[in-house]
Design a protein around this motif. Sequence first.
Motif, mmCIF file in Angstrom:
data_model
loop_
_atom_site.group_PDB
_atom_site.id
_atom_site.type_symbol
_atom_site.label_atom_id
_atom_site.label_comp_id
_atom_site.label_asym_id
_atom_site.label_seq_id
_atom_site.Cartn_x
_atom_site.Cartn_y
_atom_site.Cartn_z
ATOM 1 N N GLY B 68 1.054 -0.647 5.117
ATOM 2 C CA GLY B 68 1.379 0.555 5.899
ATOM 3 C C GLY B 68 0.397 0.788 7.040
ATOM 4 N N PRO B 69 -0.883 0.972 6.734
ATOM 5 C CA PRO B 69 -1.838 1.193 7.828
ATOM 6 C C PRO B 69 -1.968 0.012 8.783
ATOM 7 C CG PRO B 69 -2.961 1.080 5.708
ATOM 8 C CD PRO B 69 -1.508 1.145 5.421
ATOM 9 N N LEU B 70 -1.829 -1.208 8.277
ATOM 10 C CA LEU B 70 -1.890 -2.374 9.178
ATOM 11 C C LEU B 70 -0.784 -2.291 10.227
ATOM 12 C CD1 LEU B 70 -2.669 -5.382 6.783
ATOM 13 C CD2 LEU B 70 -4.100 -4.558 8.667
ATOM 14 N N LEU B 167 7.935 11.151 -4.040
ATOM 15 C CA LEU B 167 7.855 10.383 -5.286
ATOM 16 C C LEU B 167 7.108 9.071 -5.056
ATOM 17 C CD1 LEU B 167 8.854 9.930 -8.260
ATOM 18 C CD2 LEU B 167 10.849 8.831 -7.275
ATOM 19 N N HIS B 168 7.419 8.409 -3.936
ATOM 20 C CA HIS B 168 6.819 7.100 -3.685
ATOM 21 C C HIS B 168 5.386 7.199 -3.155
ATOM 22 C CE1 HIS B 168 10.189 4.209 -4.468
ATOM 23 N NE2 HIS B 168 10.680 5.391 -4.772
ATOM 24 N N MET B 169 4.992 8.394 -2.734
ATOM 25 C CA MET B 169 3.575 8.579 -2.380
ATOM 26 C C MET B 169 2.704 8.581 -3.633
ATOM 27 S SD MET B 169 3.209 8.633 0.862
ATOM 28 C CE MET B 169 1.774 9.541 1.403
ATOM 29 N N LEU B 170 3.364 8.697 -4.804
ATOM 30 C CA LEU B 170 2.606 8.636 -6.062
ATOM 31 C C LEU B 170 1.941 7.277 -6.255
ATOM 32 C CD1 LEU B 170 4.948 10.500 -8.594
ATOM 33 C CD2 LEU B 170 2.740 11.260 -7.733
ATOM 34 N N VAL B 171 2.287 6.327 -5.400
ATOM 35 C CA VAL B 171 1.633 5.015 -5.496
ATOM 36 C C VAL B 171 0.115 5.170 -5.356
ATOM 37 C CG1 VAL B 171 1.793 4.453 -3.021
ATOM 38 C CG2 VAL B 171 1.715 2.620 -4.701
ATOM 39 N N TYR B 172 -0.308 6.180 -4.605
ATOM 40 C CA TYR B 172 -1.757 6.395 -4.466
ATOM 41 C C TYR B 172 -2.361 6.901 -5.780
ATOM 42 C CZ TYR B 172 -1.051 5.466 0.415
ATOM 43 O OH TYR B 172 -0.733 4.836 1.582
ATOM 44 N N ALA B 173 -1.588 7.720 -6.499
ATOM 45 C CA ALA B 173 -2.055 8.166 -7.823
ATOM 46 C C ALA B 173 -2.136 6.966 -8.765
ATOM 47 C CB ALA B 173 -1.109 9.225 -8.380
ATOM 48 N N ALA B 174 -1.122 6.091 -8.675
ATOM 49 C CA ALA B 174 -1.125 4.891 -9.527
ATOM 50 C C ALA B 174 -2.336 4.019 -9.207
ATOM 51 C CB ALA B 174 0.163 4.103 -9.324
ATOM 52 N N TYR B 175 -2.625 3.882 -7.926
ATOM 53 C CA TYR B 175 -3.773 3.059 -7.522
ATOM 54 C C TYR B 175 -5.084 3.655 -8.045
ATOM 55 C CZ TYR B 175 -7.172 0.661 -4.573
ATOM 56 O OH TYR B 175 -8.246 -0.062 -4.134
ATOM 57 N N VAL B 206 -8.873 -0.634 1.414
ATOM 58 C CA VAL B 206 -7.736 0.303 1.397
ATOM 59 C C VAL B 206 -8.128 1.610 2.094
ATOM 60 C CG1 VAL B 206 -6.276 1.716 -0.115
ATOM 61 C CG2 VAL B 206 -6.654 -0.691 -0.648
ATOM 62 N N ILE B 207 -9.296 2.131 1.752
ATOM 63 C CA ILE B 207 -9.728 3.411 2.341
ATOM 64 C C ILE B 207 -9.955 3.255 3.849
ATOM 65 C CG2 ILE B 207 -11.614 5.103 2.402
ATOM 66 C CD1 ILE B 207 -11.923 4.660 -0.621
ATOM 67 N N ALA B 208 -10.649 2.179 4.245
ATOM 68 C CA ALA B 208 -10.985 1.992 5.664
ATOM 69 C C ALA B 208 -9.724 1.850 6.515
ATOM 70 C CB ALA B 208 -11.875 0.763 5.826
ATOM 71 N N LEU B 209 -8.751 1.075 6.042
ATOM 72 C CA LEU B 209 -7.518 0.892 6.815
ATOM 73 C C LEU B 209 -6.753 2.208 6.951
ATOM 74 C CD1 LEU B 209 -6.202 -2.571 5.546
ATOM 75 C CD2 LEU B 209 -6.927 -1.977 7.865
ATOM 76 N N HIS B 210 -6.712 2.978 5.887
ATOM 77 C CA HIS B 210 -6.015 4.271 5.964
ATOM 78 C C HIS B 210 -6.735 5.231 6.911
ATOM 79 C CE1 HIS B 210 -3.664 2.790 2.592
ATOM 80 N NE2 HIS B 210 -2.833 3.791 2.804
#
Lengths: 258, 345
Positions: B68-70, B167-175, B206-210
């Motif tokens: 996504g961020p890339l 719902l699909h933003m929950l991927v960050y919770a999963a991560y 992950v954090i830096a790219l976001h």
Amino acid sequence: MNGPFYIGWQDRADPEIKRFIIRCVLLLFSIGLGFAILLARMQRTIGVSVFEWGTEKKFSGIMKAMPYPHLIVPRPGASGATIGFSTYYLVAPFKHGLDPGSMASLDGRTVDLRGTLIYRGNETMIEAIPDSIKASLRQMEPPAGLENVSLGRQTFDGEILDSKCFFGVMNPGQSVPHRDCAILCISGGIPPVLLVRQKHGRPLYLLLASADNKPVNQQVLDMVAEPVEIRGEVERQGELLILRADPSTYRRLNSRSP
Amino acid sequence: MSSQYQAVQWNRQKRIYDLLLISGVALYLVVFAVVTEHYFPYVTEEILIMRAFGTLAFLLLHLILCIGPLCRLNPKFLCLLYNRRHMGVTCFFLGLIHAVMVVATYHAGGDINPIASIFVTSRLTGSLAGVPFQPFGFFALCILFLMAATSHDFWLSNLTPPIWKTLHMLVYAAYFLLVLHVTFGVLQGEAGLLYSVTMAAGLLTVIALHKAAAWRERRNDRELEGLRGDGFCDACSVDDIPENRARVVCLSGERVAIFKYDGKISAVSNVCQHQNGPLGEGKIVFGCITCPWHGYQYRPETGESPPPFKERVATYDVRVQNGRVFVFPKPKMDGMSAPAILTRQ
């Protein structure tokens, strides 16, 4: 901003994007390959242990019920300074041990049984088929050196683990990732063992028993897979080391075991 | 893009994408297994499988999160995003195999129900090594399952894009849960520096790219000033907009994409109705605004998808005066025509 534009449903991508995709895929495959090699190579807790799963053998020896059932098998031709018998821990299938109480009637008697061999270094274990354990018609003479020898009061730092997994059923079968399994195994009666890693020489395995030589399975569960310090009486029975101490005196260490 | 539901709307590029994905997965698993068996021949198979699938699922999740961020930083990466949902479903199945092996190996065969055992076997002991880490993995897998199960456009349409997106933003919770799962799990056992460094590097990437993508996006979110008496806002110069592309501005808290094409200017909502993709990063193709994420298309004058498709995005009234583009900040009702303004007067 005005460069080539990628649309997935088009049959072919722009040549510039195609070249970019090829570079991307090659890079990702290289990274994946690198991680696969590094992560696999850098695993540290896999030892040399064997579970002869699927290979059932017959065993005969002298049953010792306490602190945990184990089988004494005289070594043919042993003499002099060598220990004249081998010791096999006895456990049941899956995450269950053999009940010392139900084995008490066979204590000191020669038994025949069938089971599967588990071993790591000099530590040996049999996953016995409980129904196959019968008093033998022939009686073996207790080998010399079977009596316990006191090695005095000593202190050890190490990790409590379930002997069955660590000796070969699972490899690696120790440390935090394996903790839940170890707790279930120990609570199911598998003998708990203290693994002591020495700076020089082979690791020590000390069978944990209470001060009065009873099983301590239920008392050690909260300390499994963590660095602990245990001070107690050490006894040797052939190659078997037994550490007798009241589990309430076990001390959890803050740092990891070496 | 499809006007009706199909299990998978296959096309050539999706086939290539999935072929490469499966090849990459197979290559990783085989290499991990071969290297492990070579250096540690006494490893037991169930733990080898557990580790190979677990590490790959976690690595793949990193890639999924980085795409996504890339793409925001360099649109060329959009080729990776196009079929990302297949990557997500693959990630779930890899995690599922890891979890099945864990339950069958570590939790089955005892006196407790294997699933219940995940939650009750380990107790908090007050030490770092004593933190029960498996529940983190269980809940992360539940989230990945929810996402995999609702990944199809059927669910996107029926749940509505905002709910689906949430719902699909929950991927960050999963991560986050998986970071805890790994930190309190394998990092406590495999105490090698490489494992910790790899984990930290993955998290930082992950954090830096976001952060970088968010910093870049922030420029678009500066609220426009210069409201005129007629209610129109001075958005940008006509020359600021590349031909067949858009300039994104922020009006009344909403991002608006102003497109220039065929000597005309049109403004539409920046949010694609499919997966809320950034239309302003898209392009006019065959006379339609084309979303950079999955190629959904809208007519710039009306905001409507060409038949038989029925998606619509809001449009905005636009005027051009003295080489400047002025946009009325209130969107028109979805699908109503907003006049395209000739740029040469």
